[in-house]
Scaffold this motif. Structure first.
Motif, short mmCIF file in Angstrom:
data_model
loop_
_atom_site.label_atom_id
_atom_site.label_comp_id
_atom_site.label_asym_id
_atom_site.label_seq_id
_atom_site.Cartn_x
_atom_site.Cartn_y
_atom_site.Cartn_z
N THR A 22 -4.89 46.52 42.91
CA THR A 22 -4.80 46.68 41.45
C THR A 22 -4.80 45.32 40.74
OG1 THR A 22 -2.36 46.80 41.56
CG2 THR A 22 -3.59 48.88 41.61
N ALA A 23 -4.19 44.32 41.35
CA ALA A 23 -4.20 42.98 40.74
C ALA A 23 -5.62 42.42 40.71
CB ALA A 23 -3.27 42.05 41.51
N ALA A 24 -6.36 42.64 41.80
CA ALA A 24 -7.75 42.17 41.85
C ALA A 24 -8.61 42.91 40.82
CB ALA A 24 -8.33 42.37 43.25
N MET A 25 -8.39 44.23 40.70
CA MET A 25 -9.15 45.01 39.73
C MET A 25 -8.82 44.61 38.30
SD MET A 25 -9.12 48.79 41.52
CE MET A 25 -10.21 49.50 40.29
N HIS A 26 -7.57 44.24 38.07
CA HIS A 26 -7.18 43.75 36.75
C HIS A 26 -7.93 42.46 36.41
CE1 HIS A 26 -4.48 41.11 34.23
NE2 HIS A 26 -4.68 42.13 33.43
N GLU A 249 -13.73 50.23 26.94
CA GLU A 249 -13.56 50.70 28.32
C GLU A 249 -12.97 49.60 29.21
OE1 GLU A 249 -16.37 51.69 32.18
OE2 GLU A 249 -17.15 52.16 30.19
N HIS A 250 -13.52 48.39 29.11
CA HIS A 250 -13.02 47.28 29.93
C HIS A 250 -11.58 46.93 29.55
CE1 HIS A 250 -16.83 46.92 31.76
NE2 HIS A 250 -17.44 46.26 30.80
N ALA A 251 -11.26 46.99 28.27
CA ALA A 251 -9.89 46.71 27.83
C ALA A 251 -8.94 47.75 28.40
CB ALA A 251 -9.81 46.70 26.31
N SER A 252 -9.35 49.03 28.36
CA SER A 252 -8.51 50.10 28.89
C SER A 252 -8.32 49.96 30.40
CB SER A 252 -9.14 51.47 28.57
OG SER A 252 -8.33 52.52 29.02
N SER A 253 -9.39 49.60 31.09
CA SER A 253 -9.30 49.39 32.54
C SER A 253 -8.37 48.23 32.88
CB SER A 253 -10.70 49.12 33.11
OG SER A 253 -10.64 48.86 34.50
N SER A 254 -8.49 47.14 32.12
CA SER A 254 -7.63 45.98 32.35
C SER A 254 -6.16 46.34 32.14
CB SER A 254 -8.04 44.85 31.40
OG SER A 254 -7.17 43.74 31.52
N ASN A 255 -5.87 47.09 31.07
CA ASN A 255 -4.49 47.50 30.80
C ASN A 255 -3.97 48.45 31.87
OD1 ASN A 255 -4.43 46.00 28.41
ND2 ASN A 255 -5.18 47.70 27.18
N ALA A 256 -4.83 49.38 32.31
CA ALA A 256 -4.41 50.35 33.33
C ALA A 256 -4.08 49.66 34.64
CB ALA A 256 -5.51 51.39 33.55
N ALA A 260 -0.53 49.39 36.57
CA ALA A 260 -0.40 49.79 37.98
C ALA A 260 0.20 48.67 38.81
CB ALA A 260 -1.77 50.18 38.53
N THR A 261 -0.20 47.44 38.53
CA THR A 261 0.35 46.28 39.25
C THR A 261 1.83 46.12 38.95
OG1 THR A 261 -1.80 45.17 39.17
CG2 THR A 261 0.12 43.79 39.64
N ASP A 262 2.21 46.25 37.68
CA ASP A 262 3.62 46.15 37.29
C ASP A 262 4.46 47.25 37.95
OD1 ASP A 262 2.94 43.99 35.75
OD2 ASP A 262 2.86 45.12 33.86
N ASN A 263 3.90 48.46 37.98
CA ASN A 263 4.61 49.57 38.63
C ASN A 263 4.78 49.34 40.12
OD1 ASN A 263 4.83 50.97 36.21
ND2 ASN A 263 2.96 52.16 36.54
N ALA A 264 3.76 48.75 40.73
CA ALA A 264 3.85 48.44 42.16
C ALA A 264 4.93 47.39 42.41
CB ALA A 264 2.50 47.94 42.68
N ASP A 265 5.02 46.40 41.52
CA ASP A 265 6.08 45.38 41.65
C ASP A 265 7.46 46.03 41.56
OD1 ASP A 265 4.40 43.19 41.98
OD2 ASP A 265 4.24 42.83 39.82
#
Length: 299
Positions: A22-26, A249-256, A260-265
C-alpha cells in the motif's frame, strides 16, 4: 500459548507485507497525480482560449446563421449521458461516488429509462450499467493514466457521429471534478448541441459579453470558421472532463492507499502489543512451572 504467539507473528508479517504494497501504491498514485496536474495546467490555457472564442462567436450573427451539425436544434427524443469512471479498483470511494451522483442526476433529468442511453468511459461504469440492464450504447476502456489528446479523438468522433445520425439529441458529461487532493465534486455538464444554453454553463469569466461586438469579418467564410472551431470546442470539453476525472481518480487512489498504510501501521502496533503480552505470559508460565518443579523436588 506458543501456537498463539506464532499466529500473532504470522499476522504481523502479513500486515507488514501488505503495508509495503500500500505504501508503494501510494507513492505511485501520488507520482501520477503530480504528473497529470502538470499536464493539465498547460492544457487549461488552450481550453480558456477556445472557450473565449466560442463565447464571442455565440454573441454574433455568425452563430445564429450557422448550419453546423453540432448546433442541430431538434426535439429531444433521446438523451445520452457520458459517464466517466475508472477501469480499476483501489481508488477509494471514487467510482461509487461518481455512479451514485450520476444516477441521481440522470433520474432528475430523464426519469424514464427508455428516454436515455449511457456512453461509458471506464470499465467500472460500463459494467455497472450493463449489469443493471441499462442501455450502454458505447464504452471505452483503458484510458491512460495521463491521457493524451489523440486518445480522446476516437471518443469524440464516435459521440459526434452518433449525434449527427440522431441516435441521441443531447449529450451530458458526468464526472468527478478535481477540487484539491482531498476533495472532488460531481459535475453534470451539457455538451451537445452547442447552443447558447450550453455555452451559458461554460461562460469564461475573462470574457465580458457586454463588450462584445455583434458583427465580425471572417476569412474564408463564417461557416468555415464555425465548422473548424466547434469540433475543437467539443473535443476540448470531453478531453478536459476526462483529464479532470483522471486527476480526481489519482487523488482518490493516493488518499485510499495512504489510509490503508496508516491502518496497517495501527494494526501492526496493536498486534505487536498483543504479541509482547502473549510472550510475557508464556515466559511467566514457564517460570512458574520451573519454580513449581523445584519446590516439588525439595519435598
Amino acid at each position: 500459548m506458543a501456537e498463539s504467539i506464532h499466529d500473532v507473528q504470522h499476522r504481523i508479517s502479513s500486515t507488514k507485507a501488505t503495508r509495503q504494497i500500500t505504501a508503494a501504491m501510494h507513492m505511485v498514485s501520488t507520482a501520477k497525480l503530480n504528473k497529470i496536474q502538470k499536464h493539465t495546467a498547460g492544457y487549461q490555457e488552450y481550453v480558456s482560449k477556445i472557450k473565449s472564442v466560442v463565447m464571442r462567436l455565440s454573441q454574433s450573427q455568425l452563430f445564429d446563421n450557422s448550419s453546423n451539425k453540432l448546433q442541430a436544434d431538434r426535439p429531444v427524443k433521446k438523451t445520452a449521458y457520458l459517464v466517466i469512471t475508472s477501469d480499476r479498483g483501489m481508488v477509494g470511494s471514487y467510482n461509487s461516488s461518481v455512479l451514485r451522483e450520476a444516477n441521481e442526476f440522470i433520474d432528475k433529468q430523464t426519469p424514464n429509462p427508455d428516454d436515455y442511453m449511457i456512453l461509458a468511459v471506464g470499465g467500472t461504469g460500463a459494467d455497472f450499467y450493463k449489469n443493471r440492464g441499462i442501455n450502454v450504447a458505447y464504452e471505452y476502456r483503458g484510458v491512460s493514466d495521463v491521457p493524451e489528446f489523440n486518445e480522446v479523438r476516437e471518443i469524440v468522433k464516435t459521440v459526434t457521429t452518433m449525434f449527427d445520425n440522431e441516435i441521441f439529441d443531447e449529450l451530458y458529461v458526468c464526472y468527478n471534478h478535481f477540487v484539491n487532493r482531498i476533495t472532488s465534486s460531481f459535475r453534470g455538464e451539457k455538451t451537445l448541441p452547442v447552443d447558447r444554453e450550453t455555452l451559458a454553463g461554460e461562460a469564461v469569466s475573462e470574457t465580458p459579453t457586454s463588450n462584445l461586438a455583434n458583427d465580425y469579418e471572417t476569412e474564408p467564410s463564417a461557416q468555415e470558421v464555425l465548422d473548424s472551431i466547434l469540433p475543437q470546442y467539443a473535443e476540448s470539453l470531453v478531453y478536459g472532463a476526462i483529464l479532470d476525472a483522471k486527476t480526481a481518480e489519482h487523488a482518490s487512489s493516493s488518499n485510499a492507499m495512504q489510509s490503508a498504510t496508516d491502518n496497517a501501521d495501527d494494526l501492526i502496533s496493536d498486534l505487536q502489543l498483543h504479541y509482547n503480552r502473549a510472550r510475557q505470559a508464556a515466559i511467566t508460565t514457564e517460570i512458574t512451572e520451573i519454580t513449581g518443579g523445584q519446590e516439588a523436588l525439595k519435598n
